[in-house]
Structures are given as structure tokens and as C-alpha cells.
Scaffold this active site. Structure first.
Site, PDB file in Angstrom:
ATOM      1  CB  CYS A   2     -62.222  15.775 -20.006  1.00  0.00           C
ATOM      2  SG  CYS A   2     -62.026  14.470 -19.039  1.00  0.00           S
ATOM      3  CB  CYS A   9     -64.652  13.192 -21.100  1.00  0.00           C
ATOM      4  SG  CYS A   9     -64.544  13.845 -19.306  1.00  0.00           S
TER       5      CYS A   9
END
Length: 232
Positions: free
Chosen positions: A158, A161
Site C-alpha cells: 500500500c 502505508c
């Protein structure tokens, strides 16, 4: 004379565009060489389910067919660094690559034939093995391991992230034992993610004495996260 110069200029422009497009479509061998460089960003634009089945190592994931998700995740990519992009056979990745180019991403290159061609040429892929699922009781027990607990729901594929990883690490380094950090892989803990009603990742949740006191999705500034953890 003027018309001839304009015609020549137009022809050169068409040729340069065609050349750029040709060089942007890489064979599996050329793609493998390109992704070996540290400066590149590797992007898989297939669905989360396809990605979980198998993907190229170190790939980030943003589903082209989910417009809001795609735009949200790619905004955290570095426009100045090369992006190597792929899908299953090349259709989605080409559409996504065109969108990225139109939105001022400087260098976007595509895998010709997608992951189908990649696997057909016996190139390596990563398969995500099923992980033991945390029950809600087990999760809640983790939130009570310290008077103050920060839960970080994220995934290595991600983009936002990945952007938050060093921020969280810095907060932990500076604040030390004042709180416990619990990292949950949202990519493998699907049941827990659903139970927690997470809309997006990363999601950060602070618990104080086992009670949720703060929650935020997406990228959180360092000072904001530190202030929230220092409050109370």
C-alpha cells in the site's frame, strides 16, 4: 518553405511520440532489468484478489478498476521517479499508464503482455500464503498490553502505508516505552478489517486502557500522531 518546416516538425513530433511509446512497452527481460534498480516504483494495477494470488516482488497495489482507490494510492508515488506498471495481460496497465502520464508522472513504463507473459517466461512471482486469522478477542487483548496502544493497520503493498512506515518508526523511537505499537497486516487479516469497519488503509487507532480514543485513516503528519499519543 514555412509549410515544409512545419510539416517536418510535425513528422518529427509523431516519430518521437511513437519512439517514446515503443520504449515505454518493455519485454519481460527488459522489465526485470528495470525493476532491479532501487530508484524505480513497481505498481500492480490488478484487483486485491489477483494481487493476493500472486504478484511481482516489491510491487505496490492500486486497483485501476476502482477509480477512487487508484487515485488515492498513486498520489503518494514520487512523480520524479520511474514507475514500472503491470496488470494481467496489459490492458488495464496501459490505461493506467496513460492516466499517470497525463497527470505529470515523468517516466511510466509498461510490462508487455502483463503478468501472463511474465509467468510464461518463468519469471519469479510472490504467492501470499494464508495467515492465521486474529479473532476479535485476540485483537482486543493486544490493545490492552499497555496503558496506551497504537494499532497500525497497513500493508507492504500500500503506497500510503509505505509512506507512513518511517513516520511511525520515528514516533516510536522518540516516545519509546510511553506506548505499545501493534502492527496489523490488513492485507491478510480480511475478517478483522471487516469487523473493525475500516474504510481504507493505513488506519491508525489509539487505545487507552483498552478503550479506543482516536482513529484516523490515511497519511497522518508526524506532529499530529505524536501529539495524539502524548495527550491524556
Amino acid at each position: 518553405m514555412k509549410k515544409t518546416l512545419l510539416l517536418n516538425a510535425a513528422m518529427l513530433l509523431v516519430m518521437s511520440i511513437a519512439f517514446a511509446q515503443e520504449n515505454a512497452l518493455l519485454s519481460t527481460d527488459a522489465f526485470q532489468q528495470a525493476i532491479a534498480k532501487d530508484s524505480v516504483q513497481l505498481l500492480d494495477v490488478r484487483t486485491a484478489g489477483e494481487f493476493q494470488n500472486n504478484h511481482i516482488k516489491n510491487a505496490l497495489q492500486a486497483d485501476w478498476n476502482k477509480s477512487d482507490e487508484f487515485k488515492d494510492r498513486v498520489q503518494y508515488l514520487d512523480k520524479s521517479k520511474p514507475i514500472l506498471i503491470y496488470c494481467a495481460v496489459g490492458g488495464r496497465s496501459h490505461a493506467a499508464a496513460e492516466w499517470l502520464r497525463q497527470n505529470k508522472f515523468a517516466d511510466v513504463r509498461e510490462l508487455k503482455g502483463g503478468l501472463t507473459a511474465w509467468k510464461g517466461d518463468n519469471k519469479p512471482v510472490v504467492e501470499i500464503k494464508s495467515a492465521p486469522q486474529l479473532s476479535m478477542d485476540e485483537y482486543l487483548a493486544l490493545t490492552k498490553t499497555h496503558a496506551k496502544v497504537l494499532v497500525d493497520f497497513g500493508a507492504e503493498w500500500c503506497p500510503p502505508c509505505k509512506l507512513m512506515d518511517p513516520v511511525v518508526a520515528r514516533v516510536k523511537a522518540e516516545m519509546g516505552a510511553s506506548f505499545e505499537l501493534v502492527k496489523i497486516d490488513a492485507g491478510t487479516q480480511a475478517a478483522l478489517v471487516k469487523q473493525m469497519k475500516l474504510g481504507a488503509i493505513p488506519t491508525f487507532i489509539i487505545y487507552e486502557k483498552g478503550k479506543e480514543t482516536w482513529r484516523q485513516e490515511g497519511v497522518v503528519p508526524f506532529n499530529t500522531l505524536k501529539k495524539k499519543l502524548g495527550a491524556g
